[in-house]
Design a protein around this motif. Sequence first.
Motif, short mmCIF file in Angstrom:
data_model
loop_
_atom_site.label_atom_id
_atom_site.label_comp_id
_atom_site.label_asym_id
_atom_site.label_seq_id
_atom_site.Cartn_x
_atom_site.Cartn_y
_atom_site.Cartn_z
N ALA B 6 18.00 -1.01 -3.14
CA ALA B 6 15.95 -0.86 -2.18
C ALA B 6 15.90 0.58 -3.51
N ALA B 7 15.61 0.33 -5.09
CA ALA B 7 14.61 1.19 -5.06
C ALA B 7 13.27 0.59 -5.23
N GLN B 8 12.20 1.17 -4.97
CA GLN B 8 11.35 1.30 -4.27
C GLN B 8 10.52 0.18 -6.66
N PHE B 9 9.59 -0.66 -6.51
CA PHE B 9 8.85 -1.51 -7.13
C PHE B 9 7.72 -0.19 -7.63
N HIS B 10 7.42 -0.18 -8.22
CA HIS B 10 6.47 0.65 -8.95
C HIS B 10 4.60 -0.27 -9.23
N GLU B 25 -4.62 -1.29 -2.70
CA GLU B 25 -3.22 -0.30 -3.19
C GLU B 25 -2.53 0.02 -1.42
N ARG B 26 -3.94 -0.58 0.07
CA ARG B 26 -2.84 -0.49 0.82
C ARG B 26 -2.36 -1.84 1.55
N LEU B 27 -2.14 -3.68 0.63
CA LEU B 27 -1.94 -4.08 0.65
C LEU B 27 -0.31 -3.90 -0.36
N LEU B 28 -0.61 -3.24 -1.06
CA LEU B 28 0.55 -3.13 -1.97
C LEU B 28 1.67 -2.36 -1.09
N LYS B 29 1.48 -1.27 -0.43
CA LYS B 29 1.95 -0.30 -0.17
C LYS B 29 2.24 -1.01 1.05
N THR B 30 1.47 -2.05 1.92
CA THR B 30 2.05 -2.30 3.37
C THR B 30 3.66 -3.74 3.11
N SER B 31 3.62 -3.46 1.19
CA SER B 31 4.70 -4.29 1.13
C SER B 31 5.69 -3.56 0.46
N SER B 32 5.77 -1.94 0.72
CA SER B 32 6.44 -1.19 0.46
C SER B 32 7.08 -0.70 -1.15
N PHE B 33 6.02 -1.22 -1.35
CA PHE B 33 5.46 -1.22 -3.28
C PHE B 33 4.89 0.59 -3.27
#
Lengths: 146, 170
Positions: B6-10, B25-33
């Motif tokens: 479950a480690a987050q992708f950076h 950034e918003r789109l990526l964070k929504t995908s839990s990055f």
Amino acid sequence: MDVVTQMQRQLIQYTSSLFQEFNQLQQLQDESNPEFVVEVVTLFFEDAERLLNELSKSLQVEQESIDFRKVDAQVHQLKGSSSSIGAQRVQRVCIAFRNFCEQQNVEGCLKSLQEIKQEYSLVKTKLETLFKMEKQLFAARGSISR
Amino acid sequence: MGMSAAAQFHVLAVDDSLIDRMLIERLLKTSSFHVTTVDSAIKALQYLGMVEDKLKSYETPEIHQDAEVNVNLIITDYCMPEMTGHDLLRKIKESNSLKDIPVVIMSSENVPSRINRCLEDGAEEFFLKPVQQSDVNKLKPHLLKSRSKEEEETQPSNNNKRKTRIKCTI
């Protein structure tokens, strides 16, 4: 409760009328981040106004000394940011503007600049109205005890 | 400490436009990055640990123990002043320590020759701006593929020789 329902309905109607502008932003609208869209759009307003000022200055000089590459670069920036938030009409005029830059057509550039200012003013009014309506709705919800 | 699935992708996002940086950034964070943004290709290379030597070519980074930086994917705008996203792509693919990091290019302009060139030079995907959530959703498979490849190659001794650990110098 009735007032809130009414406001909600008005908001939905207004939002649909802004289909072009709001559609892009809608995917970013998130309950966990309600301020995000306002933040981005506010940034867009600041950025666009800065660019429009710079464009006016760049085109106000003597025709022979107009730096078309600089003008084009500025329009490119405006085209990018307007496209990103969904202001498609602004974006479209930017495309025409860039063609005039390429042709070094001063009259065309000045005309485009006028058009962009008008389109920008329209989209700004619409988005500001939208934000105001949202704020009022949230306030109305908040003041009604459940 | 085992490898957490479950480690987050950076993701490192590179774009000279502030608005576009906020949006991606918003789109990526929504995908839990987990997201880091920089405003230029040069800053991206610095973040990745590449330093400019006297010959103005970028060298592979020194490896330090503290403040490790582990980037799983780079997403970059194409049109940027000084160094384009395409140049950045090439520098990354030329680097031994960074070449396995997937790179995605974004552009507001639909130029087929540009798109093809980027894909041929190693970009995993090319997104047309404005980037949509559906585009960002395409990233996970590339990341999962890289991660499972990494896991295959890494021996249980956990020296992680293959993993890129880079000191964040910024």
